[in-house]
Write an enzyme that holds these catalytic residues in place. Sequence first.
Site, PDB file in Angstrom:
ATOM      1  N   ASP A  39      10.686  44.586  29.735  1.00 47.06           N
ATOM      2  CA  ASP A  39      10.012  45.726  29.567  1.00 47.06           C
ATOM      3  C   ASP A  39       9.278  45.793  28.175  1.00 47.06           C
ATOM      4  O   ASP A  39       7.965  45.983  27.935  1.00 47.06           O
ATOM      5  CB  ASP A  39      10.880  46.981  29.732  1.00 47.06           C
ATOM      6  CG  ASP A  39      12.139  47.236  28.853  1.00 47.06           C
ATOM      7  OD1 ASP A  39      12.511  45.882  28.582  1.00 47.06           O
ATOM      8  OD2 ASP A  39      12.658  48.210  28.783  1.00 47.06           O
ATOM      9  N   LYS A  43      16.179  40.728  31.792  1.00 47.66           N
ATOM     10  CA  LYS A  43      16.816  42.209  31.635  1.00 47.66           C
ATOM     11  C   LYS A  43      18.348  42.151  31.430  1.00 47.66           C
ATOM     12  O   LYS A  43      19.071  42.522  32.122  1.00 47.66           O
ATOM     13  CB  LYS A  43      16.472  43.177  32.733  1.00 47.66           C
ATOM     14  CG  LYS A  43      15.001  43.664  32.438  1.00 47.66           C
ATOM     15  CD  LYS A  43      14.821  44.710  31.601  1.00 47.66           C
ATOM     16  CE  LYS A  43      15.215  45.961  31.947  1.00 47.66           C
ATOM     17  NZ  LYS A  43      15.158  47.103  31.023  1.00 47.66           N
ATOM     18  N   ASP A  83       5.954  37.273  37.869  1.00 51.66           N
ATOM     19  CA  ASP A  83       4.520  37.552  38.764  1.00 51.66           C
ATOM     20  C   ASP A  83       4.009  38.933  37.901  1.00 51.66           C
ATOM     21  O   ASP A  83       2.492  38.821  37.891  1.00 51.66           O
ATOM     22  CB  ASP A  83       5.209  38.276  40.070  1.00 51.66           C
ATOM     23  CG  ASP A  83       4.086  38.684  40.860  1.00 51.66           C
ATOM     24  OD1 ASP A  83       3.202  38.011  40.947  1.00 51.66           O
ATOM     25  OD2 ASP A  83       4.386  39.708  41.570  1.00 51.66           O
ATOM     26  N   TYR A 142      12.603  36.844  45.001  1.00 56.16           N
ATOM     27  CA  TYR A 142      11.780  36.465  46.186  1.00 56.16           C
ATOM     28  C   TYR A 142      12.524  35.949  47.309  1.00 56.16           C
ATOM     29  O   TYR A 142      11.994  36.076  48.298  1.00 56.16           O
ATOM     30  CB  TYR A 142      10.993  35.547  45.767  1.00 56.16           C
ATOM     31  CG  TYR A 142       9.636  36.196  44.980  1.00 56.16           C
ATOM     32  CD1 TYR A 142       9.590  37.180  43.846  1.00 56.16           C
ATOM     33  CD2 TYR A 142       8.159  36.025  45.470  1.00 56.16           C
ATOM     34  CE1 TYR A 142       8.571  37.857  43.419  1.00 56.16           C
ATOM     35  CE2 TYR A 142       7.244  36.545  45.031  1.00 56.16           C
ATOM     36  CZ  TYR A 142       7.393  37.493  43.947  1.00 56.16           C
ATOM     37  OH  TYR A 142       6.125  38.242  43.392  1.00 56.16           O
ATOM     38  N   ASP A 170       0.204  38.873  35.495  1.00 58.31           N
ATOM     39  CA  ASP A 170      -0.938  39.430  35.772  1.00 58.31           C
ATOM     40  C   ASP A 170      -1.487  40.258  34.463  1.00 58.31           C
ATOM     41  O   ASP A 170      -2.743  40.490  34.075  1.00 58.31           O
ATOM     42  CB  ASP A 170      -0.686  40.603  36.964  1.00 58.31           C
ATOM     43  CG  ASP A 170      -1.195  39.974  38.175  1.00 58.31           C
ATOM     44  OD1 ASP A 170      -1.460  38.763  38.325  1.00 58.31           O
ATOM     45  OD2 ASP A 170      -1.388  41.156  39.067  1.00 58.31           O
TER      46      ASP A 170
END
Length: 371
Positions: free
Chosen positions: A227, A194, A251, A143, A255
């Site tokens: 993932d 990751k 983020d 970001y 959600d």
Amino acid sequence: MSANKKLLVLPGDGIGPEVMDEVERVVEWLDKKRRVTFSVERGLVGGAAYDADGTPLTDATMEKAQGADAVLLGAVGGPKWETLPFEHRPERGLLRLRKEMALFANLRPAQVFAPLVDASSLKPELVRGLDIMILRELTGGVYFGEPRGIETLSDGQKRGFNTQSYTTSEIERVARVGFELARKRGNKLCSVEKANVMESGVLWREVVQALGDKDYPDVQLSHMYADNCAMQLVRAPKQFDVIVTDNLFGDILSDCAAMLTGSLGMLPSASLGAADESGRRKALYEPVHGSAPDIAGQGKANPLATLLSFAMMLRYSFDMDEDAKLIEQGVEKLLAQGVRTPDIRLEGTPTVTTKEMGKALIAEMEILARD
Ligand code: IPM
Ligand code: MG
């Protein structure tokens, strides 16, 4: 009566102002009950600020946010401002607040209220009693990483690029919050990155593990690729207690976790900075949902996420646990009675407006406070 608490309210765009009105109703009620006195100042952020001042956050509002005991934000963004250059976009106002207030720890609890079990898209047995906390790093990563931009290459095509970067201290301070949260809850922390493809992930994993070994050997620590975490969240969400992850994965995963609870309209969040000598933290509270321009101004928005964010403020910024519970229990009772905005409606039952939901909550709080 407690001392005056300085609150900066930034309703923002879309449904932001209408859900915020319901919070102000609760603030007034608390004032009237003389539980606490808030001095509330309103300001502009996002598209609303851009329309008024040509910037998504003025320096004056930024200064007020720095000086407030807590900031409560509605939502930012909307199609009206989507074509603006990046630096004028509504989202930049929110990102500036997070960055300049150094709010590195973003707490996003995903809790399933019993009466809403059926609103989830997952089978009831998978989500009943679900209570997880996603801790998202909020001031670093892709970001904010430099270099970033869109450049034109010599062959005429363009190249867009961003940088994912994390330092040891950035990882350590958010991981520490994660371990502390885990200790107060189910004592389990799952760190997500990751590391199989990203160097920043390799470092993330190393630093979290080292901190756990050194200071939190009592907390059950695990690591997971992002993932796989997304998959596990919809396969068996109850395996998680606290998840700590970076800005971008946080983020996305928050959600995903939010939707397990039935509606984005229910989920609050707290963004906290480091504690100063007096133990005070800079803090901003906001619902996880966005500005929902499609339903703005129609009284359809669910104000509960913002009201629950305000409850988090009472708890984390002002140590007013009892009053926070009053709101949370009030919400639970309303839901049990079938009081619903359209996003969480029950088949074949009428829904209430944003305002009616706010008023119904006050009525419940009134009863709870009497008992
Ligand atoms: C969130 C939002 C923001 C983000 C947007 C509005 C900039 O999606 O708080 O999750 O990406 O952080
Ligand atoms: Mg988001």
